[in-house]
Design a protein around this motif. Sequence first.
Motif, mmCIF file in Angstrom:
data_model
loop_
_atom_site.group_PDB
_atom_site.id
_atom_site.type_symbol
_atom_site.label_atom_id
_atom_site.label_comp_id
_atom_site.label_asym_id
_atom_site.label_seq_id
_atom_site.Cartn_x
_atom_site.Cartn_y
_atom_site.Cartn_z
ATOM 1 N N UNK A 75 -5.637 47.935 53.354
ATOM 2 C CA UNK A 75 -4.710 46.974 53.209
ATOM 3 C C UNK A 75 -5.210 45.689 53.569
ATOM 4 N N UNK A 76 -5.966 45.745 54.756
ATOM 5 C CA UNK A 76 -6.222 44.496 55.274
ATOM 6 C C UNK A 76 -7.361 43.710 54.280
ATOM 7 N N UNK A 77 -8.170 44.450 53.527
ATOM 8 C CA UNK A 77 -9.023 43.961 52.210
ATOM 9 C C UNK A 77 -8.003 43.390 51.380
ATOM 10 N N UNK A 78 -7.176 44.365 50.976
ATOM 11 C CA UNK A 78 -5.983 43.776 49.818
ATOM 12 C C UNK A 78 -5.262 42.418 50.309
ATOM 13 N N UNK A 79 -5.020 42.387 51.411
ATOM 14 C CA UNK A 79 -4.119 41.097 51.865
ATOM 15 C C UNK A 79 -4.961 40.011 51.971
ATOM 16 N N UNK A 80 -6.268 39.971 52.310
ATOM 17 C CA UNK A 80 -7.111 39.128 52.175
ATOM 18 C C UNK A 80 -7.168 38.416 50.585
ATOM 19 N N UNK A 81 -7.536 39.416 49.795
ATOM 20 C CA UNK A 81 -7.555 39.101 48.538
ATOM 21 C C UNK A 81 -6.265 38.384 47.746
ATOM 22 N N UNK A 82 -5.137 38.944 48.128
ATOM 23 C CA UNK A 82 -3.882 38.356 47.878
ATOM 24 C C UNK A 82 -3.520 37.075 48.292
ATOM 25 N N UNK A 83 -3.850 36.672 49.514
ATOM 26 C CA UNK A 83 -3.654 35.637 50.268
ATOM 27 C C UNK A 83 -4.572 34.526 49.753
ATOM 28 N N UNK A 84 -5.746 34.764 49.345
ATOM 29 C CA UNK A 84 -6.812 33.866 49.014
ATOM 30 C C UNK A 84 -6.610 33.675 47.513
ATOM 31 N N UNK A 85 -6.267 34.489 46.553
ATOM 32 C CA UNK A 85 -6.288 34.410 45.049
ATOM 33 C C UNK A 85 -4.818 34.425 44.766
ATOM 34 N N UNK A 86 -3.998 33.452 45.069
ATOM 35 C CA UNK A 86 -2.544 33.326 44.856
ATOM 36 C C UNK A 86 -2.157 33.301 43.472
ATOM 37 N N UNK A 87 -3.179 32.430 42.723
ATOM 38 C CA UNK A 87 -3.007 31.941 41.402
ATOM 39 C C UNK A 87 -3.405 33.184 40.252
ATOM 40 N N UNK A 88 -4.417 33.857 40.796
ATOM 41 C CA UNK A 88 -4.573 35.064 39.889
ATOM 42 C C UNK A 88 -3.954 36.107 39.947
ATOM 43 N N UNK A 89 -3.863 37.272 38.765
ATOM 44 C CA UNK A 89 -3.065 38.273 38.781
ATOM 45 C C UNK A 89 -4.068 39.386 39.435
ATOM 46 N N UNK B 87 -15.564 39.961 50.909
ATOM 47 C CA UNK B 87 -16.270 38.623 51.081
ATOM 48 C C UNK B 87 -17.157 38.063 50.127
ATOM 49 N N UNK B 88 -18.101 39.002 49.567
ATOM 50 C CA UNK B 88 -19.119 38.636 48.828
ATOM 51 C C UNK B 88 -18.324 38.271 47.323
ATOM 52 N N UNK B 89 -17.220 39.328 46.966
ATOM 53 C CA UNK B 89 -16.535 38.942 45.764
ATOM 54 C C UNK B 89 -16.073 37.740 45.652
ATOM 55 N N UNK B 90 -15.188 37.191 46.809
ATOM 56 C CA UNK B 90 -14.952 35.896 46.896
ATOM 57 C C UNK B 90 -15.790 34.715 46.644
ATOM 58 N N UNK B 91 -16.779 34.996 47.273
ATOM 59 C CA UNK B 91 -17.852 33.883 47.247
ATOM 60 C C UNK B 91 -18.450 33.839 45.841
ATOM 61 N N UNK B 92 -18.651 34.909 45.056
ATOM 62 C CA UNK B 92 -19.272 34.911 43.547
ATOM 63 C C UNK B 92 -18.123 34.671 42.781
#
Length: 320
Positions: free
Chosen positions: A18-32, A295-300
């Motif tokens: 859940x912690x990684x999912x929360x990070x991705x959801x909060x960072x990528x709000x515009x994406x599905x 983190x690497x995915x978000x950077x890429x």
Amino acid sequence: MAKRETAMIIYIDTPFKEEQKTLLRSTLKADELIFKDELPSDDERLSSLLKADILLGNPKPVDWLQQAQNLKWLQLYSTGFEYYSGVKIPAVVTNMKAYYAQPCAETIVAGIMALYRGIDKYDTLKSQGRWVGYQAREKLQLLFQKKVIILGAGGIAKHLGNILSGFDCGVTFFARSAGEATLHTIEDLEKAIPDADIIIGTLPGTKETAGLFTTAMINKMNADALFCNIGRGNLVEDEAVLIDALITGKIGGAVLDVTAREPIPEGHPLWDCPNTILTQHSGGGSTTEYDGIAAFFLENLERFKQGNRLKNVVDLAKGY
């Protein structure tokens, strides 16, 4: 690569908590974002994968990926990708490259130290409630100044070299062309094997590396030598020969993170091999493993959206 302004459909086939999912959801709000483990059926998973612009993970079965002709980018969460060899998709493919190098190197060194210092045997004695004390001391070995051959010269190999330098080991690398290597041919390797105390496989799974560590090489190892493998299980030409060498004491022991069959089936002779550490393909693991992948995915992903070249681009057809 052109800059992308539109929202992306991102299918995530990575076992995030859940912690990684929360990070991705909060960072990528515009994406599905579509998480595989939140879909109830294979039909829905395949449907979601096929409509995705981006895929984060290592999808199975292979034919699912083969059908994913809408993909623009596939970010694997592994370093190795031989499972997808020959798959043809229009997407750019990236992997985690040397991300797992440090934990893999530490796993092998930990296994070697466990054998040399008798930790595996002491753990068994503990479970049996037996004290042997002083009589065990004369059988303990040192890693200090051992002669080590490392098969490969990539990230894991380099991290191993750094760690082993702290034990004043003599480290020799085998690789076809890498500048760090001094052994470049099979003939060079065969000549060096009899003098080695430890041989460590770090090679990826390619056509060139499959079966590279031959029966002849096992037979050339000295009676106290250790064979270790943190690369791919198919490095060993005939695992039955290695098992026989361990059971009969022709070699000193083994540290195996990878094996020919995974999981190792019940009743397999490897389970009963003496002086053998089996780390069950967990060598790249750590408490922060999936944090780092996210983190690497978000950077890429930022590079992807800006139209910049992605990090760690690989070619599924070439295998590197």
